[in-house]
Design a protein around this motif. Structure first.
Motif, PDB file in Angstrom:
ATOM      1  N   CYS A 138       0.839  -1.209   0.000  1.00 21.00           N
ATOM      2  CA  CYS A 138       0.000   0.000   0.000  1.00 21.00           C
ATOM      3  C   CYS A 138       0.870   1.254   0.000  1.00 21.00           C
ATOM      4  CB  CYS A 138      -0.940   0.017   1.206  1.00 21.00           C
ATOM      5  SG  CYS A 138      -2.265  -1.195   1.103  1.00 21.00           S
ATOM      6  N   ALA A 139       1.973   1.233   0.748  1.00 14.00           N
ATOM      7  CA  ALA A 139       2.871   2.383   0.799  1.00 14.00           C
ATOM      8  C   ALA A 139       3.548   2.608  -0.549  1.00 14.00           C
ATOM      9  CB  ALA A 139       3.918   2.192   1.898  1.00 14.00           C
ATOM     10  N   LEU A 140       3.969   1.533  -1.211  1.00 15.67           N
ATOM     11  CA  LEU A 140       4.588   1.664  -2.532  1.00 15.67           C
ATOM     12  C   LEU A 140       3.610   2.242  -3.552  1.00 15.67           C
ATOM     13  CD1 LEU A 140       6.587  -1.675  -2.767  1.00 15.67           C
ATOM     14  CD2 LEU A 140       7.553   0.626  -2.719  1.00 15.67           C
ATOM     15  N   ILE A 141       2.387   1.749  -3.524  1.00 20.09           N
ATOM     16  CA  ILE A 141       1.369   2.219  -4.462  1.00 20.09           C
ATOM     17  C   ILE A 141       1.031   3.672  -4.178  1.00 20.09           C
ATOM     18  CG2 ILE A 141      -1.046   1.943  -5.172  1.00 20.09           C
ATOM     19  CD1 ILE A 141      -0.567  -1.139  -4.707  1.00 20.09           C
ATOM     20  N   GLN A 142       0.883   4.025  -2.905  1.00 21.40           N
ATOM     21  CA  GLN A 142       0.593   5.413  -2.563  1.00 21.40           C
ATOM     22  C   GLN A 142       1.721   6.328  -3.039  1.00 21.40           C
ATOM     23  OE1 GLN A 142       0.696   6.641   1.583  1.00 21.40           O
ATOM     24  NE2 GLN A 142      -0.882   8.180   1.209  1.00 21.40           N
ATOM     25  N   ALA A 143       2.955   5.923  -2.834  1.00 19.67           N
ATOM     26  CA  ALA A 143       4.096   6.746  -3.246  1.00 19.67           C
ATOM     27  C   ALA A 143       4.118   6.923  -4.759  1.00 19.67           C
ATOM     28  CB  ALA A 143       5.401   6.114  -2.754  1.00 19.67           C
ATOM     29  N   GLU A 144       3.879   5.866  -5.502  1.00 18.22           N
ATOM     30  CA  GLU A 144       3.879   5.953  -6.969  1.00 18.22           C
ATOM     31  C   GLU A 144       2.738   6.837  -7.464  1.00 18.22           C
ATOM     32  OE1 GLU A 144       4.274   5.615 -11.073  1.00 18.22           O
ATOM     33  OE2 GLU A 144       5.721   5.530  -9.459  1.00 18.22           O
ATOM     34  N   LYS A 145       1.540   6.622  -6.933  1.00 21.88           N
ATOM     35  CA  LYS A 145       0.394   7.429  -7.372  1.00 21.88           C
ATOM     36  C   LYS A 145       0.566   8.896  -6.983  1.00 21.88           C
ATOM     37  CE  LYS A 145      -3.664   5.543  -6.561  1.00 21.88           C
ATOM     38  NZ  LYS A 145      -4.737   4.716  -5.972  1.00 21.88           N
ATOM     39  N   GLU A 146       1.105   9.138  -5.795  1.00 23.09           N
ATOM     40  CA  GLU A 146       1.305  10.514  -5.334  1.00 23.09           C
ATOM     41  C   GLU A 146       2.344  11.223  -6.195  1.00 23.09           C
ATOM     42  OE1 GLU A 146       0.263  13.729  -3.020  1.00 23.09           O
ATOM     43  OE2 GLU A 146      -0.581  11.719  -2.824  1.00 23.09           O
ATOM     44  N   SER A 147       3.438  10.546  -6.497  1.00 21.15           N
ATOM     45  CA  SER A 147       4.470  11.190  -7.319  1.00 21.15           C
ATOM     46  C   SER A 147       3.941  11.470  -8.720  1.00 21.15           C
ATOM     47  CB  SER A 147       5.742  10.336  -7.366  1.00 21.15           C
ATOM     48  OG  SER A 147       5.519   9.102  -8.004  1.00 21.15           O
ATOM     49  N   GLU A 148       3.162  10.568  -9.262  1.00 21.57           N
ATOM     50  CA  GLU A 148       2.574  10.821 -10.584  1.00 21.57           C
ATOM     51  C   GLU A 148       1.599  11.997 -10.516  1.00 21.57           C
ATOM     52  OE1 GLU A 148       0.213   8.731 -14.259  1.00 21.57           O
ATOM     53  OE2 GLU A 148      -0.154   7.992 -12.236  1.00 21.57           O
ATOM     54  N   LEU A 149       0.766  12.026  -9.486  1.00 18.82           N
ATOM     55  CA  LEU A 149      -0.195  13.120  -9.315  1.00 18.82           C
ATOM     56  C   LEU A 149       0.524  14.466  -9.212  1.00 18.82           C
ATOM     57  CD1 LEU A 149      -3.137  14.151  -8.606  1.00 18.82           C
ATOM     58  CD2 LEU A 149      -2.445  13.813  -6.210  1.00 18.82           C
ATOM     59  N   ARG A 150       1.555  14.543  -8.386  1.00 20.07           N
ATOM     60  CA  ARG A 150       2.260  15.810  -8.177  1.00 20.07           C
ATOM     61  C   ARG A 150       3.032  16.237  -9.422  1.00 20.07           C
ATOM     62  NH1 ARG A 150      -0.638  17.873  -4.078  1.00 20.07           N
ATOM     63  NH2 ARG A 150      -0.853  16.279  -2.474  1.00 20.07           N
ATOM     64  N   GLU A 151       3.594  15.289 -10.145  1.00 16.06           N
ATOM     65  CA  GLU A 151       4.282  15.638 -11.388  1.00 16.06           C
ATOM     66  C   GLU A 151       3.266  16.096 -12.441  1.00 16.06           C
ATOM     67  OE1 GLU A 151       7.672  15.867 -11.966  1.00 16.06           O
ATOM     68  OE2 GLU A 151       7.778  15.539  -9.803  1.00 16.06           O
ATOM     69  N   LYS A 152       2.094  15.488 -12.420  1.00 18.23           N
ATOM     70  CA  LYS A 152       1.041  15.906 -13.345  1.00 18.23           C
ATOM     71  C   LYS A 152       0.586  17.328 -13.016  1.00 18.23           C
ATOM     72  CE  LYS A 152      -2.479  13.052 -13.954  1.00 18.23           C
ATOM     73  NZ  LYS A 152      -3.826  12.456 -14.034  1.00 18.23           N
ATOM     74  N   GLU A 153       0.490  17.658 -11.733  1.00 17.34           N
ATOM     75  CA  GLU A 153       0.145  19.022 -11.318  1.00 17.34           C
ATOM     76  C   GLU A 153       1.144  20.036 -11.870  1.00 17.34           C
ATOM     77  OE1 GLU A 153      -1.946  18.328  -6.929  1.00 17.34           O
ATOM     78  OE2 GLU A 153       0.071  19.153  -7.042  1.00 17.34           O
ATOM     79  N   LYS A 154       2.402  19.635 -11.901  1.00 21.87           N
ATOM     80  CA  LYS A 154       3.441  20.517 -12.426  1.00 21.87           C
ATOM     81  C   LYS A 154       3.423  20.557 -13.951  1.00 21.87           C
ATOM     82  CE  LYS A 154       7.320  19.060 -10.684  1.00 21.87           C
ATOM     83  NZ  LYS A 154       8.532  18.638  -9.970  1.00 21.87           N
ATOM     84  N   GLY A 155       2.592  19.705 -14.568  1.00 25.28           N
ATOM     85  CA  GLY A 155       2.517  19.668 -16.025  1.00 25.28           C
ATOM     86  C   GLY A 155       3.598  18.827 -16.663  1.00 25.28           C
ATOM     87  N   VAL A 156       4.225  17.961 -15.869  1.00 26.74           N
ATOM     88  CA  VAL A 156       5.336  17.161 -16.374  1.00 26.74           C
ATOM     89  C   VAL A 156       4.870  15.870 -17.025  1.00 26.74           C
ATOM     90  CG1 VAL A 156       7.411  15.893 -15.684  1.00 26.74           C
ATOM     91  CG2 VAL A 156       6.921  18.120 -14.685  1.00 26.74           C
ATOM     92  N   VAL A 157       3.810  15.260 -16.496  1.00 32.06           N
ATOM     93  CA  VAL A 157       3.428  13.920 -16.950  1.00 32.06           C
ATOM     94  C   VAL A 157       1.920  13.831 -17.097  1.00 32.06           C
ATOM     95  CG1 VAL A 157       3.272  12.956 -14.614  1.00 32.06           C
ATOM     96  CG2 VAL A 157       3.804  11.454 -16.483  1.00 32.06           C
ATOM     97  N   SER A 158       1.495  13.003 -18.029  1.00 35.56           N
ATOM     98  CA  SER A 158       0.073  12.688 -18.126  1.00 35.56           C
ATOM     99  C   SER A 158      -0.149  11.337 -17.458  1.00 35.56           C
ATOM    100  CB  SER A 158      -0.370  12.641 -19.585  1.00 35.56           C
ATOM    101  OG  SER A 158       0.357  11.657 -20.283  1.00 35.56           O
TER     102      SER A 158
END
Length: 171
Positions: A138-158
């Motif tokens: 659960c911690a690994l999945i949360q970390a991956e989803k959170e990093s993707e979400l935050r990078e998407k907020e910055k406009g870096v990733v879809s």
């Protein structure tokens, strides 16, 4: 190919040095273990127990957690849009090796601390350790989803995880 990388292999000496330096820095500053979240820290955008969605990330993490760990490392420390990502990388192998000795939680906690610091998120080292020890997937999945979400907020990733939230459209 960089001379830092082993010929034809997944080991990157810069990653090894980065992990060693981060570990030494963490051990030198033990005040971080009990420090509260900094003022103005934001809540996590992904729920800790939402680890079953998306199902592809859940299955990959449950079967080969080192791949998800290495992916999150690449996204947060190398390239937010995942250019140059290889599933088997230095961080993946380090996580796998530490898991063989029951020490995966050390690297995982360090990664969660990095995510908290990079994106100014709430939490503490003790919480990171508890999550990593008690419910590592659960911690690994949360970390991956959170990093993707935050990078998407910055406009870096879809979004890479299709069908995470399917909504019925009216006809």
């Amino acid at each position: 190919m960089s001379d830092q990388k082993a010929a034809g292999g997944p080991i990157d000496n810069r990653d090894i040095d980065d992990w060693k330096n981060r570990f030494n820095k963490t051990m030198a500053n033990t005040d971080k273990f009990t420090a509260p979240s900094p003022a103005g820290a934001r809540p996590w955008g992904t729920d800790f127990f939402s680890c079953f969605a998306p199902v592809d990330l859940c299955l990959i993490t449950c079967c080969v957690p080192c791949v998800t760990f290495g992916k999150t490392h690449h996204r947060t420390r190398k390239n937010g849009n995942m250019e140059g990502y290889e599933p088997i990388n230095t961080s993946c192998l380090a996580f796998w090796a530490s898991s063989c000795f029951g020490l995966h939680w050390v690297l995982q906690s360090m990664q969660m601390q990095d995510i908290r610091e990079k994106y100014n998120l709430e939490g503490s080292c003790i919480v990171d350790i508890a999550k990593s020890c008690c419910c590592g997937c659960c911690a690994l999945i949360q970390a991956e989803k959170e990093s993707e979400l935050r990078e998407k907020e910055k406009g870096v990733v879809s979004s890479q995880y299709a069908n995470e939230q399917m909504v019925a459209q009216p006809h």
